[in-house]
Design a protein around this motif. Structure first.
Motif, PDB file in Angstrom:
ATOM      1  N   GLY A   1      -8.985   3.514   3.836  1.00 57.17           N
ATOM      2  CA  GLY A   1      -8.699   2.558   2.774  1.00 57.17           C
ATOM      3  C   GLY A   1      -9.466   2.878   1.502  1.00 57.17           C
ATOM      4  O   GLY A   1      -8.908   2.840   0.398  1.00 57.17           O
ATOM      5  N   GLU A   2     -10.750   3.196   1.643  1.00 62.65           N
ATOM      6  CA  GLU A   2     -11.555   3.570   0.484  1.00 62.65           C
ATOM      7  C   GLU A   2     -11.019   4.849  -0.155  1.00 62.65           C
ATOM      8  O   GLU A   2     -10.974   4.963  -1.385  1.00 62.65           O
ATOM      9  CB  GLU A   2     -13.011   3.776   0.894  1.00 62.65           C
ATOM     10  CG  GLU A   2     -13.750   2.507   1.239  1.00 62.65           C
ATOM     11  CD  GLU A   2     -15.176   2.768   1.686  1.00 62.65           C
ATOM     12  OE1 GLU A   2     -15.787   3.753   1.201  1.00 62.65           O
ATOM     13  OE2 GLU A   2     -15.676   1.999   2.520  1.00 62.65           O
TER      14      GLU A   2
ATOM     15  N   THR B   1      -5.946   6.300  -5.854  1.00 65.36           N
ATOM     16  CA  THR B   1      -5.199   5.481  -6.811  1.00 65.36           C
ATOM     17  C   THR B   1      -5.911   5.474  -8.154  1.00 65.36           C
ATOM     18  O   THR B   1      -5.275   5.589  -9.206  1.00 65.36           O
ATOM     19  CB  THR B   1      -5.035   4.044  -6.275  1.00 65.36           C
ATOM     20  OG1 THR B   1      -4.328   4.101  -5.032  1.00 65.36           O
ATOM     21  CG2 THR B   1      -4.289   3.165  -7.250  1.00 65.36           C
ATOM     22  N   LYS B   2      -7.243   5.331  -8.131  1.00 65.93           N
ATOM     23  CA  LYS B   2      -8.009   5.338  -9.382  1.00 65.93           C
ATOM     24  C   LYS B   2      -7.878   6.677 -10.099  1.00 65.93           C
ATOM     25  O   LYS B   2      -7.704   6.723 -11.314  1.00 65.93           O
ATOM     26  CB  LYS B   2      -9.479   5.030  -9.108  1.00 65.93           C
ATOM     27  CG  LYS B   2      -9.729   3.589  -8.709  1.00 65.93           C
ATOM     28  CD  LYS B   2     -11.171   3.338  -8.360  1.00 65.93           C
ATOM     29  CE  LYS B   2     -11.339   1.917  -7.837  1.00 65.93           C
ATOM     30  NZ  LYS B   2     -12.682   1.672  -7.336  1.00 65.93           N
TER      31      LYS B   2
ATOM     32  N   ARG C   1      -7.891   5.971  -0.071  1.00 64.59           N
ATOM     33  CA  ARG C   1      -6.634   5.646  -0.774  1.00 64.59           C
ATOM     34  C   ARG C   1      -6.915   4.951  -2.099  1.00 64.59           C
ATOM     35  O   ARG C   1      -6.260   5.224  -3.105  1.00 64.59           O
ATOM     36  CB  ARG C   1      -5.747   4.783   0.119  1.00 64.59           C
ATOM     37  CG  ARG C   1      -5.148   5.543   1.267  1.00 64.59           C
ATOM     38  CD  ARG C   1      -4.214   4.670   2.095  1.00 64.59           C
ATOM     39  NE  ARG C   1      -3.798   5.370   3.289  1.00 64.59           N
ATOM     40  CZ  ARG C   1      -4.144   5.025   4.519  1.00 64.59           C
ATOM     41  NH1 ARG C   1      -4.879   3.959   4.739  1.00 64.59           N
ATOM     42  NH2 ARG C   1      -3.724   5.733   5.548  1.00 64.59           N
ATOM     43  N   ASP C   2      -7.880   4.027  -2.109  1.00 62.28           N
ATOM     44  CA  ASP C   2      -8.240   3.336  -3.350  1.00 62.28           C
ATOM     45  C   ASP C   2      -8.768   4.333  -4.383  1.00 62.28           C
ATOM     46  O   ASP C   2      -8.420   4.250  -5.566  1.00 62.28           O
ATOM     47  CB  ASP C   2      -9.299   2.263  -3.090  1.00 62.28           C
ATOM     48  CG  ASP C   2      -8.753   1.081  -2.300  1.00 62.28           C
ATOM     49  OD1 ASP C   2      -7.513   0.927  -2.230  1.00 62.28           O
ATOM     50  OD2 ASP C   2      -9.574   0.314  -1.746  1.00 62.28           O
ATOM     51  N   ALA C   3      -9.600   5.259  -3.939  1.00 61.82           N
ATOM     52  CA  ALA C   3     -10.140   6.269  -4.854  1.00 61.82           C
ATOM     53  C   ALA C   3      -9.024   7.158  -5.407  1.00 61.82           C
ATOM     54  O   ALA C   3      -9.021   7.487  -6.602  1.00 61.82           O
ATOM     55  CB  ALA C   3     -11.198   7.127  -4.140  1.00 61.82           C
TER      56      ALA C   3
ATOM     57  N   ARG D   1       0.854  -1.171   0.000  1.00 62.29           N
ATOM     58  CA  ARG D   1       0.000   0.000   0.000  1.00 62.29           C
ATOM     59  C   ARG D   1       0.892   1.223   0.000  1.00 62.29           C
ATOM     60  O   ARG D   1       1.789   1.345   0.804  1.00 62.29           O
ATOM     61  CB  ARG D   1      -0.897  -0.008   1.228  1.00 62.29           C
ATOM     62  CG  ARG D   1      -1.596   1.319   1.415  1.00 62.29           C
ATOM     63  CD  ARG D   1      -2.835   1.165   2.184  1.00 62.29           C
ATOM     64  NE  ARG D   1      -3.827   0.781   1.194  1.00 62.29           N
ATOM     65  CZ  ARG D   1      -4.869   0.042   1.464  1.00 62.29           C
ATOM     66  NH1 ARG D   1      -5.070  -0.408   2.633  1.00 62.29           N
ATOM     67  NH2 ARG D   1      -5.735  -0.258   0.535  1.00 62.29           N
TER      68      ARG D   1
END
Length: 178
Positions: free
Chosen positions: A158-159, A165-166, A161-163, A2
């Protein structure tokens, strides 16, 4: 692996890309050190490698501490060599840790100073934590508050960070011709 923080900006002007760090460590670490793959976390300043030591029948705290101390001492030279190689490759310090029976112990790792500007209401919160004996200083109070927020918002972070990344992936694709 991560990756934390946003890419770019003056903070990362000369920091090499480290998106393959987990893969590199996976290939570089001796197979007998850990049960399974090590966890590799990367930020702007540091790479933290944490591996799970094989479980044992000796369940006592002293036995666990002894196993950790033995691992740390027996692997010190090899860990230092691997860290030197990784630091040359990724431009970041490397810290090590182990997990035994769900408990994680970090060896020497960075505590990076972070500067922030706070208005009086935020300073009052920190001062209350200091006055109440929860923290020794404003810096400790801020660290405590960040840890508390992190513990109680892991799913949301976490959500987020994922967003991010997208968004970064979409930014990289960009329009092919303008």
């Amino acid at each position: 692996m991560r990756k934390f923080g946003r890419p770019g900006g003056w903070q990362q002007a000369d920091v090499p890309e480290a998106s393959d760090a987990a893969e590199w460590f996976g290939g570089r670490l001796p197979d007998e050190w850990f049960s399974g793959a090590a966890t590799v976390e990367v930020d702007r300043e540091e790479i933290v490698v944490i591996g799970e030591l094989p479980t044992s029948d000796d369940a006592g705290t002293a036995a666990m501490e002894g196993r950790i101390a033995r691992f740390r001492e027996m692997t010190r030279q090899d860990r230092m060599q691997i860290a030197d190689e990784a630091e040359a490759r990724y431009g970041r310090k490397v810290a090590w840790g182990v997990t035994v029976d769900g408990e994680t112990t970090l060896f020497t790792h960075l505590a990076v100073p972070v500067m922030t500007r706070l208005r009086q209401p935020e300073r009052k919160v920190l001062d209350t934590l200091v006055d109440a004996g929860v923290a020794r200083s404003r810096a400790d109070a801020l660290s405590w508050a960040v840890k508390l927020v992190g513990e109680h918002t892991q799913d949301w972070l976490g959500e987020l960070r994922d967003a991010m990344t997208k968004v970064d992936d979409l930014r990289k694709k960009g329009p092919s011709a303008m």
